[in-house]
Design a protein around this motif. Structure first.
Motif, mmCIF file in Angstrom:
data_model
loop_
_atom_site.group_PDB
_atom_site.id
_atom_site.type_symbol
_atom_site.label_atom_id
_atom_site.label_comp_id
_atom_site.label_asym_id
_atom_site.label_seq_id
_atom_site.Cartn_x
_atom_site.Cartn_y
_atom_site.Cartn_z
ATOM 1 N N GLN A 102 -3.196 -0.733 19.210
ATOM 2 C CA GLN A 102 -3.625 -1.875 20.027
ATOM 3 C C GLN A 102 -3.428 -3.349 19.463
ATOM 4 O O GLN A 102 -3.106 -4.240 19.963
ATOM 5 N N HIS A 106 -1.156 -5.981 21.150
ATOM 6 C CA HIS A 106 -1.952 -6.724 21.876
ATOM 7 C C HIS A 106 -2.550 -8.051 21.231
ATOM 8 O O HIS A 106 -2.900 -9.042 21.800
ATOM 9 N N GLU A 161 -1.557 2.921 30.656
ATOM 10 C CA GLU A 161 -2.674 1.846 30.946
ATOM 11 C C GLU A 161 -2.229 0.483 31.092
ATOM 12 O O GLU A 161 -2.654 -0.286 32.154
ATOM 13 N N TRP A 162 -1.314 -0.075 30.362
ATOM 14 C CA TRP A 162 -0.601 -1.139 30.452
ATOM 15 C C TRP A 162 0.125 -1.335 31.799
ATOM 16 O O TRP A 162 0.092 -2.288 32.523
ATOM 17 N N THR A 166 -2.150 -3.868 34.000
ATOM 18 C CA THR A 166 -1.402 -5.187 33.995
ATOM 19 C C THR A 166 -0.540 -5.320 34.687
ATOM 20 O O THR A 166 -0.201 -6.406 35.453
ATOM 21 N N SER A 370 -9.907 -5.662 31.269
ATOM 22 C CA SER A 370 -9.013 -4.523 30.973
ATOM 23 C C SER A 370 -8.967 -4.272 29.422
ATOM 24 O O SER A 370 -9.219 -5.026 28.648
ATOM 25 N N ALA A 372 -6.511 -4.376 27.351
ATOM 26 C CA ALA A 372 -5.846 -5.141 26.914
ATOM 27 C C ALA A 372 -6.324 -6.652 26.530
ATOM 28 O O ALA A 372 -5.764 -7.330 25.920
#
Length: 464
Positions: A102, A106, A161-162, A166, A370, A372
């Motif tokens: 991560q 990110h 998940e992204w 997102t 989120s 991210a």
């Protein structure tokens, strides 16, 4: 005569972990740092407020994952040490691995990753997917296989998940779709590929004892108590967080009552099944995550909790034996019943809630964080972004499809990789036994014939 390999399976575990931790030390030394101390009093107060508001939730989640989930998995009478220790090891390994990935994806700015409590928390959410997935193969896989599984699962989870949060803008503050559904079908895919189409009779060490069932029930109770923190921690402080806590409490209370009712009705002698209670009482917490911070009447949370518990109990009673017979699918901990089915139900409920919730009320609870970083959804002037309620409902369904499809495919590929001989999968008759991995004092002092035979078999396996 063939020479034995230089690295035995038992030595592969410390070698793998040692290299991993050494690489992480180097990576942290080069790229990770803390934020500079706040010079302004207002900034210092803001940081302190964020820490004091987040850390109690973080502590609750730590207790859930280390103690609650570890004990829940200790229902196998001769696999308690392994269940607790492997759960603890995988949590730390997966958290660090997710933190690195991560940070690179990110949070890598000007050659540095600035570490804070929120990034640690999000990394632990990623680790939860691994802890759930291994439930499908609990007791039948070696520690090396579990670590390789975690290494493969974390990047796939972060990618899915992204896409879900997102790109599709799915609302899922409690991880119903992104965590529970994904981890369930990833674990089932691993199990199917790892054990192929072989159907084995019930292993003699699989049957729980009253003592092991009691430990598992204690773990379930710990999870039940702290579950609202897991669902609410990523909500915006204030109304949304308050709403998420209340909805989670109502859903889990209803799921507990419904579990007792359904289990008693399904058993011939009307007695309560401990396995049903250990899992069904948590099903409401799984299902409510996707709608926890949405404005809905309290009766909706109660209804969703009851439905999820009923689905969970029926899954244990009918669906698990059916899948075992027809698909030769092994699901050691019943993760499909606790995480998969309630997760799908929660995803469907989120689509319905988007359609029926009034726009003027929904905006006060819609903002969520989120993994991210930032907002998972931006509600503008009382509408579900530019898509409208119908478009958001379709996004919820698309997110569910992505979670199931990506996790199943990745799980099947990972399970095929876990069949490599160097990962030392234990033979069937040596499964579910702590003596393979732990030095147990009473057995060391008075080894019996059974233990000697097992150790001899393991030594022979290492020489092959």
């Amino acid at each position: 005569m063939a020479m034995p390999p230089s690295t035995h399976p038992r030595r592969l575990l410390p070698l793998f972990l040692g290299l991993f931790q050494g690489a992480l030390l180097l990576f942290f030394a080069l790229f990770f740092t803390y934020d500079e101390p706040s010079a302004q009093l207002e900034d210092a107060n803001l940081v302190a407020s964020q820490v004091y508001s987040t850390f109690p939730f973080f502590q609750d989640i730590q207790v859930m994952l280390v103690v609650g989930l570890g004990l829940l998995l200790a229902f196998l009478p001769r696999y308690g040490f392994s269940a607790l220790t492997h759960n603890f090891l995988l949590l730390n390994f997966s958290m660090q691995w997710a933190l690195v990935l991560q940070g690179l994806l990110h949070h890598f700015h000007h050659g540095q990753v600035h570490l804070d409590l929120h990034k640690i928390l999000i990394s632990e959410f990623a680790a939860v997917t691994v802890l759930i997935s291994v439930g499908a193969i609990l007791g039948r896989a070696s520690p090396c296989q579990l670590l390789v599984m975690a290494t493969c699962e974390i990047p796939v989870y972060l990618a899915s998940e992204w896409v879900i949060v997102t790109c599709l803008g799915v609302l899922d503050v409690g991880g119903t779709i992104t965590i529970h559904v994904f981890s369930c079908y990833f674990g089932l895919g691993v199990s199917k590929a790892l054990f192929r189409a072989t159907q084995q009779p019930l292993h003699p060490k699989e049957t729980p004892t009253p003592r092991s069932d009691l430990m598992s029930l204690v773990g379930s109770l710990i999870l039940w108590v702290f579950w609202p923190s897991f669902v609410a921690v990523l909500c915006q402080p204030g109304d949304a967080q308050h709403c998420a806590i209340l909805n989670t409490l109502l859903a889990m209370s209803a799921s507990t009552i419904t579990t007792v009712v359904a289990s008693s009705l399904l058993e011939r002698d009307s007695k309560l099944s401990l396995g049903h209670l250990q899992n069904g009482s948590l099903a409401g917490g799984v299902a409510i995550g996707a709608v926890a911070d949405m404005a809905m009447p309290p009766v909706a949370a109660l209804a969703l909790g009851s439905l999820s518990a009923a689905v969970c109990v029926l899954g244990f009673q009918f669906l698990t034996p059916f899948l075992g017979r027809k698909l030769t699918l092994r699901d050691q901990c019943g993760i499909h019943n606790l995480h998969g089915l309630p997760g799908i139900l929660g995803a469907a409920a989120s689509a319905v809630a988007v359609l029926v919730t009034s726009k003027d009320i929904s905006t006060s609870h819609s903002s969520q964080l989120s993994p991210a970083g930032g907002n998972a959804s931006e509600m503008v002037e009382g509408q579900w972004g530019d898509r409208g309620a119908g478009g958001q409902a379709l996004s919820q369904a698309a997110g569910l499809a992505v979670a199931v499809g990506a996790s199943l495919l990745a799980g099947l590929l990972t399970g095929a990789a876990l069949r490599l001989p160097c990962l030392a999968q234990p033979p069937e008759r040596l499964c579910f036994d702590d003596s393979l991995y732990f030095k147990i004092q009473d057995q060391a002092e008075s080894p019996g014939p059974e233990n000697s035979a097992e150790e001899g078999a393991l030594a022979l396996k290492e020489q092959v």
